[in-house]
Design an enzyme around this catalytic site. Sequence first.
Site, short mmCIF file in Angstrom:
data_model
loop_
_atom_site.label_atom_id
_atom_site.label_comp_id
_atom_site.label_asym_id
_atom_site.label_seq_id
_atom_site.Cartn_x
_atom_site.Cartn_y
_atom_site.Cartn_z
N HIS A 80 1.73 20.63 61.43
CA HIS A 80 0.98 21.48 62.36
C HIS A 80 1.23 21.15 63.82
O HIS A 80 0.60 21.72 64.71
CB HIS A 80 -0.53 21.34 62.08
CG HIS A 80 -0.98 21.83 60.75
ND1 HIS A 80 -1.49 23.08 60.53
CD2 HIS A 80 -0.98 21.21 59.54
CE1 HIS A 80 -1.82 23.21 59.26
NE2 HIS A 80 -1.51 22.10 58.64
N LYS A 89 -10.59 27.06 73.08
CA LYS A 89 -9.77 26.20 72.21
C LYS A 89 -9.97 24.76 72.67
O LYS A 89 -10.55 24.52 73.72
CB LYS A 89 -8.28 26.60 72.30
CG LYS A 89 -7.76 26.68 73.73
CD LYS A 89 -6.35 27.27 73.79
CE LYS A 89 -6.34 28.76 73.53
NZ LYS A 89 -5.37 29.10 72.47
N ARG A 90 -9.48 23.79 71.91
CA ARG A 90 -9.61 22.40 72.32
C ARG A 90 -8.97 22.22 73.68
O ARG A 90 -7.98 22.88 74.03
CB ARG A 90 -8.94 21.48 71.28
CG ARG A 90 -9.71 21.31 70.00
CD ARG A 90 -11.01 20.61 70.19
NE ARG A 90 -10.85 19.23 70.64
CZ ARG A 90 -11.13 18.14 69.87
NH1 ARG A 90 -11.53 18.30 68.62
NH2 ARG A 90 -10.99 16.92 70.34
N THR A 126 -4.51 30.13 66.29
CA THR A 126 -5.18 31.06 65.37
C THR A 126 -6.26 31.86 66.11
O THR A 126 -6.58 32.97 65.72
CB THR A 126 -5.81 30.28 64.18
OG1 THR A 126 -6.46 29.12 64.68
CG2 THR A 126 -4.76 29.91 63.16
N LYS A 155 -2.18 23.15 76.36
CA LYS A 155 -2.77 24.50 76.23
C LYS A 155 -3.01 25.10 77.62
O LYS A 155 -3.30 26.27 77.76
CB LYS A 155 -4.05 24.40 75.41
CG LYS A 155 -3.83 23.97 73.94
CD LYS A 155 -5.16 23.73 73.23
CE LYS A 155 -4.98 23.18 71.83
NZ LYS A 155 -4.57 24.17 70.83
N LYS A 203 -7.48 35.92 65.90
CA LYS A 203 -8.87 36.37 65.76
C LYS A 203 -9.21 37.38 66.87
O LYS A 203 -9.84 38.41 66.62
CB LYS A 203 -9.81 35.15 65.83
CG LYS A 203 -9.68 34.22 64.64
CD LYS A 203 -10.21 32.82 64.88
CE LYS A 203 -9.87 31.88 63.73
NZ LYS A 203 -10.10 30.44 64.04
C1 LIG Z 1 -3.97 11.99 63.98
C2 LIG Z 1 -4.77 12.82 64.91
C3 LIG Z 1 -4.51 14.30 64.71
C4 LIG Z 1 -5.56 15.12 64.28
C5 LIG Z 1 -5.31 16.49 64.11
C6 LIG Z 1 -4.06 16.99 64.35
C7 LIG Z 1 -3.85 18.45 64.09
C8 LIG Z 1 -2.52 18.73 63.51
C9 LIG Z 1 -3.99 19.19 65.36
C10 LIG Z 1 -4.15 20.68 65.10
O1 LIG Z 1 -5.21 21.13 64.79
N1 LIG Z 1 -3.05 21.40 65.28
C11 LIG Z 1 -3.19 22.84 65.33
O2 LIG Z 1 -3.07 23.35 63.99
C12 LIG Z 1 -3.28 24.76 63.99
C13 LIG Z 1 -3.27 25.22 62.52
O3 LIG Z 1 -2.00 25.19 62.01
C14 LIG Z 1 -2.26 25.50 64.83
O4 LIG Z 1 -2.55 26.87 64.84
C15 LIG Z 1 -2.24 24.95 66.24
O5 LIG Z 1 -1.19 25.52 66.97
C16 LIG Z 1 -2.09 23.44 66.22
O6 LIG Z 1 -2.22 22.88 67.51
C17 LIG Z 1 -3.02 16.19 64.76
C18 LIG Z 1 -3.26 14.81 64.95
#
Ligand SMILES: CCc1ccc([C@H](C)CC(=O)N[C@@H]2O[C@H](CO)[C@@H](O)[C@H](O)[C@H]2O)cc1
Length: 826
Positions: free
Chosen positions: A367, A557-558, A665, A563, A669
């Site tokens: 992701h 968004k976060r 995403t 971003k 939406k």
């Molecule tokens: C280890 C810490 C950590 C926690 C969460 C993440 C996630 C991968 C971050 C995340 O939510 N990524 C987002 O995933 C979405 C679903 O696929 C995408 O639509 C977003 O572009 C992406 O930033 C990475 C690293």
Amino acid sequence: QISIRGIPLLENVEEVKKVFNRHLHFTIVKDRDVATDHDYYESIAYTVRDHLVSRWIRTNQYHFETDQKRVYYLSLEYHMGRALSNCMINLGIENSVDEALYEMGLNIEELEELESEAALGNGGLGRLAACYLDSMATLGLSAYGYGLRYDYGIFAQKIEDGYQKEYPENWLRYACPWEISRPEFLVPVQYYGKVIDDKDGKKKWVEYITVHAMPYDSPIPGYNNNVVNTLRLWSAKASEKFNFALFNSGDYIRAVAEQSSSEDITRVLYPNDDFDEGKILRLKQEYFLVSASVQDIIARYKRSKINLKADQQVDFTNFPDKAAIQLNDTHPALSVVELMRLLIDVENLGWDQAFDITKRTIAFTNHTLLPEALEKWPIDMFQKLLPRHFQLITDINAHHLDIVQKKWPEDKERMKRMTIIDDEAKKVNMGYLSVVGSHAVNGVAQMHSDLLKSTIMKDFYELNPEKFQNKTNGITPRRWLLICNPDLADLITTKIGEGWITDLAQLKQLRDYVDDEQFIRDIQRVKFENKERLSKFLKKNFNVNINPNSMFDVQVKRLHEYKRQLLNCLRVITVYNRIKANPDKDVIQRTIIFGGKAAPGYKTAKLIIKLICNVARTVSEDPVIGDRLRVVFLENYGVSLAEKIIPAVDLSEQISLAGLEASGTSNMKMMLNGGLTIGTMDGANVEICEEVGKDNIFTFGLTYKEVDELREKGYNAKDYYEHNAELKQAIEQIRDGVFSPEDPNLFSDIVKSLLESDEKFMLLADYEEYMKAHERVEQLYKDGTEWTKKCILNIAAAGKFSSDRAIREYAKDIWNVTPTDKKLPS
Ligand SMILES: CCc1ccc([C@H](C)CC(=O)N[C@@H]2O[C@H](CO)[C@@H](O)[C@H](O)[C@H]2O)cc1
């Protein structure tokens, strides 16, 4: 064998009232005189739950009888949101419940607001998992979600004097009607200890400590098909209530402390999004999920119909035909070695057979490409906590490098690059382990999947090109249209029927109405009413005044530098300056809405929140501006607030630097709810542009290729600063404390980072085109009809971005299971 035919169905209002009062009396033990609103919420929740339990039991019976291949989705995060409205809609009982409550003088919307949502996720990854559960159930797959039942999900965000403050969110304060504990399926999880060779030379893990995983099951109802799948969340329970020996020796504190420390494993969700902290508690959490889930998956296989009959040792050769495990990023990557451990050490399979079964069972979704988000665990930490697993990774790595060596005998560099265990950095690369241990690897949007193959996984793509796929993300049209925007849903249904709810591609038919004036007026009315509803909600809950007649320009968004909320903020300051410079100029009224949490340790992101809030204050206090420009930062953005904001969006801000947003995403939406997108050619924006046509989206900025070239050539932020007066003015205002008179240097770090030559996110390079894109937006918005026509075309083109489409692709290309739209008997 439980027959469910006799259980009374709740379709009718009277029945709902009867059951509601029964729960208020027998479950909540209250009467109407002393009952609180929360008691009423719980009573209707249990009433609705009653309606699904028979379907839940039936679904499990049916999956056992038909012994279907199971799909197991393993994720450290599930951003579920509230369950009540989703359950009622998917079960088709919301009308009778609404009517029943109304007749009892209660308001369903008010009661729904009392549910504390299961916010067990950070952002995109966690919400995607929730949308996928809804689609897997709606497509009739025998699918299970496995996750952790954190006592505390994502923190509650409060904005105090412009600063983010984090508060623990105790979502389990009240009993949760949407979960059932299953102590009979308690599983032991082992940590630490060492590995010895037992008498017949087999590896034996000894002297480990044990923590018990207690499962809590939540129902996942499909839409209108009587399927109810299961989300199983594990909670850590100390193996012994407390250490008697220590207790008897009078060391009470330590006797109890030990107990609570093991239960700390599922205490709280790590609030980092896209940034790996590498804490051992996080590794414990990841292994806790993996070990409990893989043990549970093997146990279900061993007690499945085909194996129950088998009187001898269970045969695992068919295991990959009966179980598909999907890794939601690298966080559950330990599944590869845990499955190997159980197959070899417990089920006594040979190494090769175990590895073959493992690869054929597991698949991995990436992701993010952000280097700081890729998990690499220190070897010593890994070896200490999971000694047997480290051995198995060593074996897998040797096996893997052997294949690499055979294919590229001379290429020592490649060997060094492709090792899972990096002895130099003393790290275990969980991304590489996931790829080596899987039969399929996918990115979450076409552009991202291509970058996966050309950047971080290039070597692995060259080794096994057949493994790499794309699965563009999707969103569930149930929560993100039918539930959150009922007026638009009804309007669409009046035009094209309700087939779109489970076949979103049917929205294409709306193109036939793009010139239908009545339909255009109806779309405008619905959007306006959603904006009014949001304004009222914000007034009531946040004491924020926004004007529904203004354009709602939204970035939620976060908070993350890639971003580029800061680029949006620079644009806001420029618009502010333009109005100041030319107060008579006729500009459209704009309300610019920001929302999003920053990871507590992410200083720059938190400072950007402060800057946005200070700019908002300056703009709102400036008499010249009046209500032509309003800026708001909404606190505590999450699923429930998103359900209120997204139906009211006019303009969707998707402005990440090309190559960094894997998919996004919220872009999907907002498109589905008639928002027009202003965005870079990044992630799924590229596919949104393909689907809707470039005349119906405002794209701008450097493409990924141009970003790469500019990096090569050397990006010099100062050039843009020097050559664009408006940009220069905006940055100097930030530098000079115009937005922080109480502390002029407050934002100096932001200014410094913006002008740094290698500023990573190239805001200044995209500023000019971004401003121009907004001028195009302004132009079009002045022509309400033309604007609305493009809204209709965006809704019509949103079909591809249904999570049903995405899950159909996973089912066909990765899991080898067949969706069905057959209804289970109710
Ligand atoms: C280890 C810490 C950590 C926690 C969460 C993440 C996630 C991968 C971050 C995340 O939510 N990524 C987002 O995933 C979405 C679903 O696929 C995408 O639509 C977003 O572009 C992406 O930033 C990475 C690293």
